[in-house]
Scaffold this motif. Structure first.
Motif, mmCIF file in Angstrom:
data_model
loop_
_atom_site.group_PDB
_atom_site.id
_atom_site.type_symbol
_atom_site.label_atom_id
_atom_site.label_comp_id
_atom_site.label_asym_id
_atom_site.label_seq_id
_atom_site.Cartn_x
_atom_site.Cartn_y
_atom_site.Cartn_z
ATOM 1 N N GLY A 20 -24.148 -4.192 -8.141
ATOM 2 C CA GLY A 20 -23.549 -4.693 -7.759
ATOM 3 C C GLY A 20 -22.141 -4.597 -6.740
ATOM 4 O O GLY A 20 -22.529 -4.296 -6.363
ATOM 5 N N LEU A 21 -22.005 -5.442 -7.281
ATOM 6 C CA LEU A 21 -20.238 -5.016 -6.159
ATOM 7 C C LEU A 21 -19.219 -4.706 -7.570
ATOM 8 O O LEU A 21 -18.456 -5.663 -7.822
ATOM 9 C CB LEU A 21 -20.471 -6.262 -5.226
ATOM 10 C CG LEU A 21 -21.270 -6.756 -4.355
ATOM 11 C CD1 LEU A 21 -20.990 -8.274 -4.049
ATOM 12 C CD2 LEU A 21 -21.654 -5.714 -3.243
ATOM 13 N N ALA A 22 -19.008 -3.290 -7.009
ATOM 14 C CA ALA A 22 -17.324 -3.155 -8.329
ATOM 15 C C ALA A 22 -16.015 -3.499 -7.192
ATOM 16 O O ALA A 22 -15.684 -2.603 -6.329
ATOM 17 C CB ALA A 22 -17.697 -1.980 -8.709
ATOM 18 N N PHE A 23 -15.827 -4.367 -7.987
ATOM 19 C CA PHE A 23 -13.767 -5.195 -7.429
ATOM 20 C C PHE A 23 -13.269 -4.323 -8.061
ATOM 21 O O PHE A 23 -13.054 -4.317 -9.127
ATOM 22 C CB PHE A 23 -14.652 -6.607 -7.396
ATOM 23 C CG PHE A 23 -15.121 -6.568 -6.617
ATOM 24 C CD1 PHE A 23 -15.097 -7.111 -5.125
ATOM 25 C CD2 PHE A 23 -16.657 -7.362 -7.169
ATOM 26 C CE1 PHE A 23 -15.751 -7.733 -4.031
ATOM 27 C CE2 PHE A 23 -17.836 -7.748 -6.046
ATOM 28 C CZ PHE A 23 -17.356 -8.243 -4.831
ATOM 29 N N MET A 116 -16.137 -1.001 -19.102
ATOM 30 C CA MET A 116 -16.140 -0.719 -18.167
ATOM 31 C C MET A 116 -16.718 -1.885 -17.383
ATOM 32 O O MET A 116 -17.843 -1.769 -18.057
ATOM 33 C CB MET A 116 -16.579 0.269 -17.129
ATOM 34 C CG MET A 116 -16.025 0.780 -15.770
ATOM 35 S SD MET A 116 -16.414 2.993 -15.517
ATOM 36 C CE MET A 116 -17.760 3.035 -15.971
ATOM 37 N N VAL A 117 -17.311 -2.377 -16.449
ATOM 38 C CA VAL A 117 -16.795 -3.887 -15.974
ATOM 39 C C VAL A 117 -17.641 -3.895 -14.786
ATOM 40 O O VAL A 117 -15.918 -4.084 -14.119
ATOM 41 C CB VAL A 117 -17.031 -5.661 -16.677
ATOM 42 C CG1 VAL A 117 -18.056 -5.737 -16.367
ATOM 43 C CG2 VAL A 117 -16.795 -5.170 -18.941
ATOM 44 N N MET A 118 -18.402 -3.877 -14.080
ATOM 45 C CA MET A 118 -18.177 -3.704 -12.523
ATOM 46 C C MET A 118 -19.274 -5.116 -12.256
ATOM 47 O O MET A 118 -21.014 -4.822 -12.994
ATOM 48 C CB MET A 118 -18.759 -2.446 -12.135
ATOM 49 C CG MET A 118 -18.239 -1.576 -12.340
ATOM 50 S SD MET A 118 -18.966 0.241 -11.905
ATOM 51 C CE MET A 118 -18.066 0.201 -10.025
ATOM 52 N N PRO A 119 -19.226 -5.444 -10.827
ATOM 53 C CA PRO A 119 -20.182 -6.664 -10.362
ATOM 54 C C PRO A 119 -21.047 -6.507 -9.669
ATOM 55 O O PRO A 119 -20.818 -4.958 -9.440
ATOM 56 C CB PRO A 119 -19.328 -7.306 -9.476
ATOM 57 C CG PRO A 119 -17.847 -6.522 -9.090
ATOM 58 C CD PRO A 119 -18.085 -4.854 -10.504
ATOM 59 N N GLN A 130 -33.289 -2.785 -7.435
ATOM 60 C CA GLN A 130 -32.940 -4.280 -6.809
ATOM 61 C C GLN A 130 -31.616 -4.498 -7.024
ATOM 62 O O GLN A 130 -31.323 -6.148 -6.516
ATOM 63 C CB GLN A 130 -33.635 -5.324 -7.367
ATOM 64 C CG GLN A 130 -35.165 -4.645 -7.037
ATOM 65 C CD GLN A 130 -36.249 -6.238 -7.467
ATOM 66 O OE1 GLN A 130 -35.835 -6.159 -8.883
ATOM 67 N NE2 GLN A 130 -37.209 -6.532 -6.809
ATOM 68 N N TYR A 131 -29.985 -4.092 -6.819
ATOM 69 C CA TYR A 131 -29.177 -4.322 -6.398
ATOM 70 C C TYR A 131 -28.089 -3.863 -6.116
ATOM 71 O O TYR A 131 -29.132 -2.445 -6.286
ATOM 72 C CB TYR A 131 -28.435 -4.933 -8.484
ATOM 73 C CG TYR A 131 -29.013 -5.709 -9.277
ATOM 74 C CD1 TYR A 131 -28.614 -6.753 -8.626
ATOM 75 C CD2 TYR A 131 -30.067 -5.497 -9.362
ATOM 76 C CE1 TYR A 131 -28.661 -8.381 -9.461
ATOM 77 C CE2 TYR A 131 -30.609 -6.456 -10.452
ATOM 78 C CZ TYR A 131 -29.973 -7.907 -10.344
ATOM 79 O OH TYR A 131 -30.581 -9.037 -11.508
ATOM 80 N N LEU A 132 -26.965 -4.023 -5.259
ATOM 81 C CA LEU A 132 -26.255 -3.579 -4.971
ATOM 82 C C LEU A 132 -25.099 -3.113 -5.305
ATOM 83 O O LEU A 132 -24.496 -4.372 -6.230
ATOM 84 C CB LEU A 132 -25.906 -4.243 -2.971
ATOM 85 C CG LEU A 132 -26.639 -3.935 -2.503
ATOM 86 C CD1 LEU A 132 -26.634 -4.617 -0.927
ATOM 87 C CD2 LEU A 132 -26.879 -2.819 -1.688
ATOM 88 N N VAL A 133 -24.185 -2.051 -5.209
ATOM 89 C CA VAL A 133 -22.636 -2.084 -6.268
ATOM 90 C C VAL A 133 -21.703 -2.044 -4.931
ATOM 91 O O VAL A 133 -21.945 -0.505 -4.001
ATOM 92 C CB VAL A 133 -23.055 -0.854 -6.909
ATOM 93 C CG1 VAL A 133 -21.727 -0.463 -7.842
ATOM 94 C CG2 VAL A 133 -24.120 -1.414 -7.495
ATOM 95 N N LYS A 134 -20.769 -2.207 -5.357
ATOM 96 C CA LYS A 134 -19.318 -1.596 -4.063
ATOM 97 C C LYS A 134 -18.977 -0.620 -5.087
ATOM 98 O O LYS A 134 -17.768 -1.725 -5.667
ATOM 99 C CB LYS A 134 -18.818 -3.942 -3.740
ATOM 100 C CG LYS A 134 -17.459 -3.139 -2.701
ATOM 101 C CD LYS A 134 -17.011 -4.486 -2.159
ATOM 102 C CE LYS A 134 -16.181 -3.861 -1.624
ATOM 103 N NZ LYS A 134 -15.419 -5.180 -1.486
ATOM 104 N N VAL A 146 -23.943 0.132 -1.891
ATOM 105 C CA VAL A 146 -24.919 1.141 -1.867
ATOM 106 C C VAL A 146 -25.946 0.276 -3.662
ATOM 107 O O VAL A 146 -25.646 0.058 -4.151
ATOM 108 C CB VAL A 146 -24.348 2.226 -2.865
ATOM 109 C CG1 VAL A 146 -24.183 3.406 -2.493
ATOM 110 C CG2 VAL A 146 -24.015 2.201 -3.986
ATOM 111 N N ILE A 147 -27.353 0.942 -3.191
ATOM 112 C CA ILE A 147 -28.163 -0.235 -3.922
ATOM 113 C C ILE A 147 -28.014 0.611 -5.558
ATOM 114 O O ILE A 147 -28.468 2.639 -5.709
ATOM 115 C CB ILE A 147 -29.514 0.515 -3.420
ATOM 116 C CG1 ILE A 147 -29.741 -0.337 -1.991
ATOM 117 C CG2 ILE A 147 -30.900 -0.638 -4.242
ATOM 118 C CD1 ILE A 147 -30.917 -0.493 -1.109
ATOM 119 N N VAL A 148 -28.749 0.577 -6.519
ATOM 120 C CA VAL A 148 -28.420 0.910 -7.809
ATOM 121 C C VAL A 148 -29.728 1.068 -8.253
ATOM 122 O O VAL A 148 -30.838 0.295 -8.048
ATOM 123 C CB VAL A 148 -27.612 -0.138 -9.218
ATOM 124 C CG1 VAL A 148 -28.732 0.803 -9.957
ATOM 125 C CG2 VAL A 148 -26.796 -0.740 -8.399
#
Length: 496
Positions: A20-23, A116-119, A130-134, A146-148
């Protein structure tokens, strides 16, 4: 393509798997310790309109049938990859070899009060995840998607150095102009080629032995089973991410690969690199989890949920999880390095309709590279033939009066016309884990819509290799991995 409710929304979620996406919304960073709130990674599907807002431009297959066929091909390839790797010799140099997994982490497990919690945003998986992280990398921070990397330990980003303002597209090499410029980061530290870390510790991350000079940076060529590879130099830097209390945390000295060349047509499409989500010593997941008490957890939303509802990957105690039952616990098995850092469980049997099935016990042997794998990088659930046949016989017996339909190349053996179907016709499927824990997924997790007017039992036969519990079967549950106590906890949840 216009979205319909129901089965189409299912497939919009279908390719989701952990990750996911870390905002970061706060103005000030927490210190680099475990005293912040939990870190969360928001989970949003790759094909969601929200994904396009963050630069993800991958065309959705035009039909539901093509989506499921694409998913099936991916999962079959992934299983073949894991089966091949388990034949190779490997030694665990992961979490159990890390000095941080000693008494100090046990003390941390008692002291950490926050998480710690990230989208997260679902991404393309070709053995990667199968997920992306910002993320925000470096000082000043640079934003990257980036892909996890499920089962992979190395965090790497498409990167340039000594190129000033000209950093960008280089024909035949990096294909995108969103790159990490390591020269702009005052906190980036190259790993020396002559160091023990390069020569020994990073051997499992494909570090190269050749040193042009003792002061040269440690190089790697990270290869993936489908033929693609990423090559560059190792370094360490800061990664910043949001905390659930509105502040930010700094992950110091995170191992990062500065990737200069990406070869092959594999799964980095639409991303800026890879986030290591294995349990190895230098993976991001291990470092983040141990910073917040040794725990990480995720919860996959019901595929029928509204598109604006979000799931999260959490590092630390998940205080916000809404559970619909008590947590059950079982042993978490760290497989050896031959199949990568994929988490295993000791499955002891399967029951259908309250009756334990006659399945040979050796099928569940936890000494075979982790036993049964809980793999969020696979969407479908694979059972080896000695388990698959009795499970399918028991599940399909009450459905024989429904009109059978051909599978259509989507990999499922039992598909049918849903007219006259009700979930209550299907007997309850229960997975029995070591220690008495029972996982009973809802019927909608394994009897799924393939296209309008067609349902299938979403279990797949595997001729060899480990049994794999995929992410669709895991939906509607919170899954908590305690890397210190080596336990897996799970409970039904709304995933909000």
């Amino acid at each position: 393509m216009k979205l319909r409710s129901g089965s189409t929304l299912f497939f919009i979620f279908l390719l989701s798997a952990i990750h996911g996406l870390a905002f970061a919304h706060a103005d000030h960073d927490e210190e680099d310790g475990g005293n912040g709130d939990e870190m969360r990674l928001e989970m949003i599907h790759r094909y969601s309109p929200h994904a396009k807002d963050h630069g993800v431009h991958v065309e959705m297959p035009p039909t539901q049938q093509e989506l499921i066929q694409e998913l099936y091909r991916h999962d079959v390839f992934r299983l073949q990859m894991m089966t091949q790797k388990r034949q190779q010799n490997g030694h665990d140099q992961g979490l159990n070899s890390s000095s941080s997994s000693s008494n100090s982490t046990r003390r941390m497990d008692m002291q950490i009060k926050h998480s710690m919690v990230m989208p997260m945003n679902a991404g393309w998986d070709y053995g990667f995840g199968q997920y992306l992280v910002k993320l925000k990398v470096g000082t000043p921070s640079q934003k990257l998607l980036v892909i996890v990397g499920t089962g992979n330990d190395l965090t790497w980003v498409k990167c340039r150095s000594h190129c000033g303002k000209s950093c960008g597209i280089r024909k035949g090499r990096i294909e995108r102009n969103r790159l990490f410029n390591r020269d702009r980061s005052s906190t980036f530290k190259p790993v020396p080629c002559s160091s023990k870390m390069c020569e020994s510790d990073l051997a499992n991350m494909f570090s190269l032995n050749k040193c042009p000079s003792p002061l040269s940076s440690c190089r790697y060529e990270y290869s993936y089973a489908e033929g693609s590879s990423a090559s560059g130099t190792f370094g360490t830097d800061i990664i910043r991410a949001s905390l659930s209390n509105g502040k930010r945390t700094r992950m110091k000295d995170v191992l990062i690969g500065c990737t200069e060349t990406v070869l092959g047509k594999g799964g980095v499409k639409g991303s800026d690199g890879m986030l290591g989500f294995g349990f190895g010593r230098y993976s991001f997941a291990t470092k983040a989890a141990l910073k917040f008490g040794g725990k990480l957890s995720y919860c996959l939303l019901d595929h029928m949920s509204h598109k604006n509802v979000t799931s999260y990957l959490t590092f630390g105690a998940n205080k916000k999880a809404v559970l619909q039952g008590k947590m059950s616990y079982t042993q978490l098995i760290f497989s050896d390095r031959s199949i990568g850092s994929i988490y295993g469980v000791h499955l002891q049997g399967i029951s259908v309709g309250g009756q334990m099935l006659n399945i040979p016990l050796h099928i569940w042997n936890p000494k075979l590279d982790g036993g049964t794998l809980l793999d969020s990088g696979s969407s479908l659930t694979f059972l080896t033939k000695p388990a698959y046949k009795p499970v399918m016989t028991a599940l399909t017996k009450p459905l024989t009066k429904l009109r059978r339909l051909p599978s259509g190349g989507d990999g499922f053996d039992f598909c049918f016309d849903p007219r006259g179907y009700r979930d209550r016709l299907v007997p309850k499927l229960v997975f029995h884990f070591a220690g008495g824990a029972k996982f009973a997924p809802p019927v909608k997790n394994y009897v799924i819509d393939i296209e309008p007017g067609k349902k299938c039992i979403a279990l797949v036969s595997a001729t060899e290799g480990p049994c794999v519990i995929g992410n669709i079967l895991q939906q509607n549950h919170l899954w908590e991995f305690n890397l210190v106590r080596k336990t897996l906890g799970f409970a039904p949840s709304t995933c909000t």
